[in-house]
Design a protein around this motif. Structure first.
Motif, mmCIF file in Angstrom:
data_model
loop_
_atom_site.group_PDB
_atom_site.id
_atom_site.type_symbol
_atom_site.label_atom_id
_atom_site.label_comp_id
_atom_site.label_asym_id
_atom_site.label_seq_id
_atom_site.Cartn_x
_atom_site.Cartn_y
_atom_site.Cartn_z
ATOM 1 N N THR A 248 -12.380 7.060 -11.729
ATOM 2 C CA THR A 248 -12.152 5.871 -10.907
ATOM 3 C C THR A 248 -11.956 4.635 -11.775
ATOM 4 O O THR A 248 -11.089 3.800 -11.501
ATOM 5 C CB THR A 248 -13.343 5.659 -9.960
ATOM 6 O OG1 THR A 248 -13.484 6.799 -9.115
ATOM 7 C CG2 THR A 248 -13.144 4.422 -9.095
ATOM 8 N N ALA B 90 -7.024 1.488 -4.363
ATOM 9 C CA ALA B 90 -8.230 2.170 -3.885
ATOM 10 C C ALA B 90 -7.880 3.515 -3.254
ATOM 11 O O ALA B 90 -8.611 4.506 -3.424
ATOM 12 C CB ALA B 90 -8.971 1.286 -2.878
ATOM 13 N N THR B 91 -6.759 3.563 -2.545
ATOM 14 C CA THR B 91 -6.352 4.824 -1.913
ATOM 15 C C THR B 91 -5.961 5.863 -2.951
ATOM 16 O O THR B 91 -6.389 7.015 -2.885
ATOM 17 C CB THR B 91 -5.179 4.584 -0.944
ATOM 18 O OG1 THR B 91 -5.549 3.617 0.030
ATOM 19 C CG2 THR B 91 -4.796 5.877 -0.238
ATOM 20 N N VAL C 165 -14.601 4.094 -3.203
ATOM 21 C CA VAL C 165 -13.762 2.976 -2.757
ATOM 22 C C VAL C 165 -14.320 1.656 -3.287
ATOM 23 O O VAL C 165 -13.570 0.778 -3.738
ATOM 24 C CB VAL C 165 -13.667 2.951 -1.216
ATOM 25 C CG1 VAL C 165 -13.030 1.651 -0.735
ATOM 26 C CG2 VAL C 165 -12.861 4.142 -0.717
ATOM 27 N N TRP D 16 0.839 -1.208 0.000
ATOM 28 C CA TRP D 16 0.000 0.000 0.000
ATOM 29 C C TRP D 16 0.872 1.255 0.000
ATOM 30 O O TRP D 16 0.647 2.188 -0.779
ATOM 31 C CB TRP D 16 -0.898 -0.016 1.229
ATOM 32 C CG TRP D 16 -1.634 1.277 1.462
ATOM 33 C CD1 TRP D 16 -2.794 1.675 0.869
ATOM 34 C CD2 TRP D 16 -1.239 2.343 2.341
ATOM 35 N NE1 TRP D 16 -3.166 2.934 1.322
ATOM 36 C CE2 TRP D 16 -2.228 3.360 2.221
ATOM 37 C CE3 TRP D 16 -0.172 2.533 3.210
ATOM 38 C CZ2 TRP D 16 -2.155 4.549 2.941
ATOM 39 C CZ3 TRP D 16 -0.109 3.717 3.928
ATOM 40 C CH2 TRP D 16 -1.084 4.711 3.797
ATOM 41 N N LEU E 217 -9.023 7.100 -4.717
ATOM 42 C CA LEU E 217 -9.784 8.051 -3.911
ATOM 43 C C LEU E 217 -9.107 9.420 -3.920
ATOM 44 O O LEU E 217 -9.785 10.459 -3.988
ATOM 45 C CB LEU E 217 -9.898 7.521 -2.475
ATOM 46 C CG LEU E 217 -10.841 8.283 -1.543
ATOM 47 C CD1 LEU E 217 -12.263 8.281 -2.078
ATOM 48 C CD2 LEU E 217 -10.802 7.666 -0.145
ATOM 49 N N SER F 42 -13.561 1.492 -7.022
ATOM 50 C CA SER F 42 -12.127 1.233 -7.204
ATOM 51 C C SER F 42 -11.803 -0.230 -6.945
ATOM 52 O O SER F 42 -11.099 -0.878 -7.725
ATOM 53 C CB SER F 42 -11.299 2.113 -6.264
ATOM 54 O OG SER F 42 -11.327 3.457 -6.655
ATOM 55 N N THR F 43 -12.327 -0.767 -5.856
ATOM 56 C CA THR F 43 -12.073 -2.159 -5.495
ATOM 57 C C THR F 43 -12.573 -3.106 -6.574
ATOM 58 O O THR F 43 -11.883 -4.059 -6.967
ATOM 59 C CB THR F 43 -12.745 -2.489 -4.160
ATOM 60 O OG1 THR F 43 -12.256 -1.606 -3.145
ATOM 61 C CG2 THR F 43 -12.459 -3.922 -3.741
#
Length: 258
Positions: A72, A114-115, A149, A13, A118, A152-153
């Motif tokens: 996204t 995802a981060t 989120v 991450w 966002l 994105s996931t």
């Protein structure tokens, strides 16, 4: 595929986050290109009214959540591309031969993607304030973040599943662009699906991005701008994210280290 290593998830991450922050051109492109779309389309189609959209909802208000979903969608595709880039430089092999569960590698990629997704959407949303867009409430912003989120996931899982089947970035990019552009234009991001022919419209109804963008409209503009109840939007996005992540993890578990 069993087992979770929190330290490995955190390391991947953090690596994705550092790569995003250091890529100045990506930051600028993320902010400027969608903002141009919002400005040109929002002002160019100012006054346009769709029969299925309430009169009090302006085209700018209709468009901004669609642009966020658009950003996204394409941001998530970078996760699969990053996997293939890591394969080319040998980093992926180092991860796969390390004593780390493959599940943790997948979760780390998803968390990083995802981060950054966002953050990209947050940059674009802040830019839309310059052209007159105003979110309906602070709680709406928080709900919108959850939808972003989830989207994105879902599409990161899709990207990882594709990346597990490719060995070069060129082939992956061709297939992803072939899939993503129809998904974007069959999601109601720029116009209601009701404007499309019936046969094409049903494809849009099967598109999880359709429900993610509809949920973003409900969160940022208000329930009057939505086509479906928010709980339906949330359920479809959550289901899509679960399925794509499970499939992506299953395929990634079979990737050869060589």
């Amino acid at each position: 595929m069993g087992g979770i290593d929190p330290l490995a998830i955190y390391a991947l991450w953090e690596r994705d986050l550092r790569r995003f922050v250091r890529a100045r051109s990506r930051l600028v492109g993320t902010f400027v290109t969608p903002l141009f779309l919002v400005a040109f389309l929002g002002f160019g189609f100012q006054g346009v009214r769709f029969a299925s959209v309430p009169e009090e909802v302006t085209y700018l208000e209709y468009l901004v959540p669609g642009i966020l979903g658009f950003v996204t969608l394409f941001s998530a595709s970078f996760s699969g591309l990053a996997v293939l880039s890591d394969r080319e430089v040998g980093f992926l092999k180092e991860i796969l031969v390390a004593p780390v569960p493959r599940t943790s590698v997948v979760l780390g990629r998803i968390a990083g993607g995802a981060t950054t997704g966002l953050l990209q959407s947050g940059l674009v949303l802040s830019g839309t304030l310059l052209v007159g867009f105003r979110p309906v409430s602070l709680s709406g912003l928080l709900l919108a973040a959850l939808f972003l989120v989830g989207l994105s996931t879902a599409f990161i899982g899709f990207g990882l599943a594709l990346a597990a089947r490719f060995r070069d970035t060129q082939g992956y990019s061709l297939v992803v662009n072939f899939v993503l552009f129809p998904l974007a234009f069959l999601s109601g991001a720029f116009y209601p699906l009701s404007n499309l022919p019936a046969a094409v419209r049903w494809v849009g109804y099967l598109n999880p991005l359709t429900y993610g963008i509809d949920g973003l409209r409900g969160a940022l503009v208000g329930s009057g701008a939505t086509t479906y109840p928010l709980w339906v939007d949330a359920a479809v996005v959550a289901f899509a994210a679960t399925v794509t992540v499970l499939v992506g993890a299953w395929l990634f578990d079979r990737v050869e280290a060589a």
